[in-house]
Write a protein that holds these residues in place. Structure first.
Motif, PDB file in Angstrom:
ATOM      1  N   SER A 141       0.719  -1.273   0.036  1.00 49.35           N
ATOM      2  CA  SER A 141       0.107   0.047   0.086  1.00 49.35           C
ATOM      3  C   SER A 141       0.802   1.434  -0.050  1.00 49.35           C
ATOM      4  CB  SER A 141      -0.898  -0.133   1.144  1.00 49.35           C
ATOM      5  OG  SER A 141      -1.763   0.832   1.093  1.00 49.35           O
ATOM      6  N   GLY A 145       4.157   0.362  -0.871  1.00 50.38           N
ATOM      7  CA  GLY A 145       4.314   0.246  -2.132  1.00 50.38           C
ATOM      8  C   GLY A 145       4.734   1.380  -3.041  1.00 50.38           C
ATOM      9  N   THR A 165       2.770  -4.465  -3.330  1.00 50.85           N
ATOM     10  CA  THR A 165       1.505  -5.427  -2.826  1.00 50.85           C
ATOM     11  C   THR A 165       0.474  -4.307  -2.799  1.00 50.85           C
ATOM     12  OG1 THR A 165       1.702  -5.412  -0.393  1.00 50.85           O
ATOM     13  CG2 THR A 165       3.076  -6.994  -2.031  1.00 50.85           C
ATOM     14  N   ASP A 166      -0.661  -4.432  -3.277  1.00 54.74           N
ATOM     15  CA  ASP A 166      -1.984  -3.724  -2.972  1.00 54.74           C
ATOM     16  C   ASP A 166      -1.702  -2.070  -2.976  1.00 54.74           C
ATOM     17  OD1 ASP A 166      -3.467  -6.093  -1.997  1.00 54.74           O
ATOM     18  OD2 ASP A 166      -1.839  -6.335  -0.880  1.00 54.74           O
ATOM     19  N   THR A 167      -1.051  -1.916  -4.300  1.00 55.81           N
ATOM     20  CA  THR A 167      -0.581  -0.353  -4.258  1.00 55.81           C
ATOM     21  C   THR A 167      -0.778   0.251  -5.739  1.00 55.81           C
ATOM     22  OG1 THR A 167       1.076   1.133  -3.996  1.00 55.81           O
ATOM     23  CG2 THR A 167       1.678  -1.033  -5.165  1.00 55.81           C
ATOM     24  N   HIS A 168      -0.749   1.437  -5.970  1.00 57.84           N
ATOM     25  CA  HIS A 168      -1.104   2.000  -7.114  1.00 57.84           C
ATOM     26  C   HIS A 168       0.094   3.196  -7.368  1.00 57.84           C
ATOM     27  CE1 HIS A 168      -2.554   5.440  -4.852  1.00 57.84           C
ATOM     28  NE2 HIS A 168      -3.645   4.829  -4.477  1.00 57.84           N
ATOM     29  N   ALA A 219       4.465  -7.952  -8.400  1.00 56.25           N
ATOM     30  CA  ALA A 219       3.275  -7.243  -8.111  1.00 56.25           C
ATOM     31  C   ALA A 219       2.124  -8.297  -7.452  1.00 56.25           C
ATOM     32  CB  ALA A 219       2.759  -6.416  -9.175  1.00 56.25           C
ATOM     33  N   ALA A 224      -1.806  -8.273  -5.835  1.00 50.87           N
ATOM     34  CA  ALA A 224      -2.837  -7.584  -5.412  1.00 50.87           C
ATOM     35  C   ALA A 224      -4.126  -8.481  -4.860  1.00 50.87           C
ATOM     36  CB  ALA A 224      -3.489  -7.009  -6.659  1.00 50.87           C
ATOM     37  N   THR A 281      -7.874  -0.061  -3.389  1.00 47.33           N
ATOM     38  CA  THR A 281      -6.935  -0.154  -4.403  1.00 47.33           C
ATOM     39  C   THR A 281      -7.266  -1.328  -5.278  1.00 47.33           C
ATOM     40  OG1 THR A 281      -5.299   0.740  -2.903  1.00 47.33           O
ATOM     41  CG2 THR A 281      -4.532  -0.286  -4.949  1.00 47.33           C
ATOM     42  N   THR A 319      -2.804  -2.259  -9.471  1.00 50.24           N
ATOM     43  CA  THR A 319      -1.556  -2.933  -9.115  1.00 50.24           C
ATOM     44  C   THR A 319      -1.179  -3.522 -10.419  1.00 50.24           C
ATOM     45  OG1 THR A 319      -2.097  -3.162  -6.756  1.00 50.24           O
ATOM     46  CG2 THR A 319      -0.322  -4.568  -7.885  1.00 50.24           C
TER      47      THR A 319
END
Length: 262
Positions: free
Chosen positions: A94, A97, A117-120, A207, A209, A216, A221
């Motif tokens: 998150s 990331g 992980t679990d990010t943008h 990566a 998700a 997110t 991701t």
């Protein structure tokens, strides 16, 4: 352990029972280094595992000014410098990331592999107001006012029902987060945008998700993975904290990914 990093009193923990390459974990907004307890315990036999509290979180002091994700990247650089770390594998979840992406752009030579992980790579245009609302609520009512909605986004109902002790620990850390540190981080994440630079990253990248991540979406991701050459993308049956909710599966993925490059 505490160390001064860029003028910020910063907490970190090293776990290195067997020595080995460095492996650094970076936590989510409203979290602290304890979110990685289980993974650190697993990998410490083969790696020198570093965890730390991002500024304004856990036992790391809040900043006296608004900061950016680039500032948080520089905090990581200063921490690694202070500990004499030349290169490290990095895992960021998150907010972690986002810090990891920024660090990969700022200091790619310091990174062995990158796990996101679990990010943008940027907040969507309609998401900017959400960050501002969360920051305002944290300052006006305290972080605890955001806890229930956050936990419901972070973990699926099934996991929450099956693992109340895990949920309670995560909630406690969240509610004890500095309201000002949380608010400042919200603005940093609101302004984060590295989409146009992702193609510059030429590091082995994993990566991951959560399929049920509403905050997110997995597509965010996956877009990162699509932009980084030869990046590996994996989807887990989880919400936002996929490495926690699907810890065994995530550990297996990370172990396999790292073994290919150690």
């Amino acid at each position: 352990m505490q160390i001064n990093v860029n003028g910020i009193d910063t907490r970190y923990i090293l776990s290195n029972e067997g020595g080995g390459p460095w492996l650094t974990f970076i936590h989510q907004l409203g979290g602290d280094l304890s979110i990685w307890d289980q993974l650190a315990g697993y990998f410490r036999d083969d790696f020198t595992v570093l965890r730390y509290d991002v500024r304004g979180h856990g036992q790391t002091a809040a900043s006296d000014r608004q900061f950016s994700v680039a500032d948080l990247s520089q905090d990581l650089r200063a921490l690694l410098d202070a500990l004499g770390v030349q290169k490290t594998h990095i895992v960021g979840m998150s907010m972690g990331g986002m810090i990891a992406q920024q660090f990969a752009l700022d200091d790619p030579a310091r990174i062995e592999t990158l796990t996101l992980t679990d990010t943008h790579a940027a907040s969507p245009a309609d998401g900017r107001a959400v960050w501002e609302q969360r920051a305002a609520k944290a300052r006006d009512e305290g972080v605890a006012a955001l806890a229930q909605a956050t936990i419901e986004r972070w973990l699926t109902a099934g996991f929450r029902d099956a693992h109340p002790e895990v949920v309670e620990q995560i909630r406690e850390v969240f509610e004890n987060t500095s309201s000002e540190g949380y608010a400042q981080a919200c603005f940093a994440l609101r302004d984060f945008d590295v989409r146009s630079r992702l193609k510059e990253i030429a590091l082995p990248t994993l990566a991951v998700a959560g399929r049920h991540d509403a905050g997110t979406p997995p597509a965010a991701t996956q877009e990162i993975a699509n932009a980084i050459r030869d990046a590996q993308f994996e989807l887990l049956d989880a919400a936002h904290l996929a490495p926690i909710e699907q810890s065994q599966r995530f550990t297996a993925l990370l172990e396999s990914f790292l073994q290919k490059r150690v």
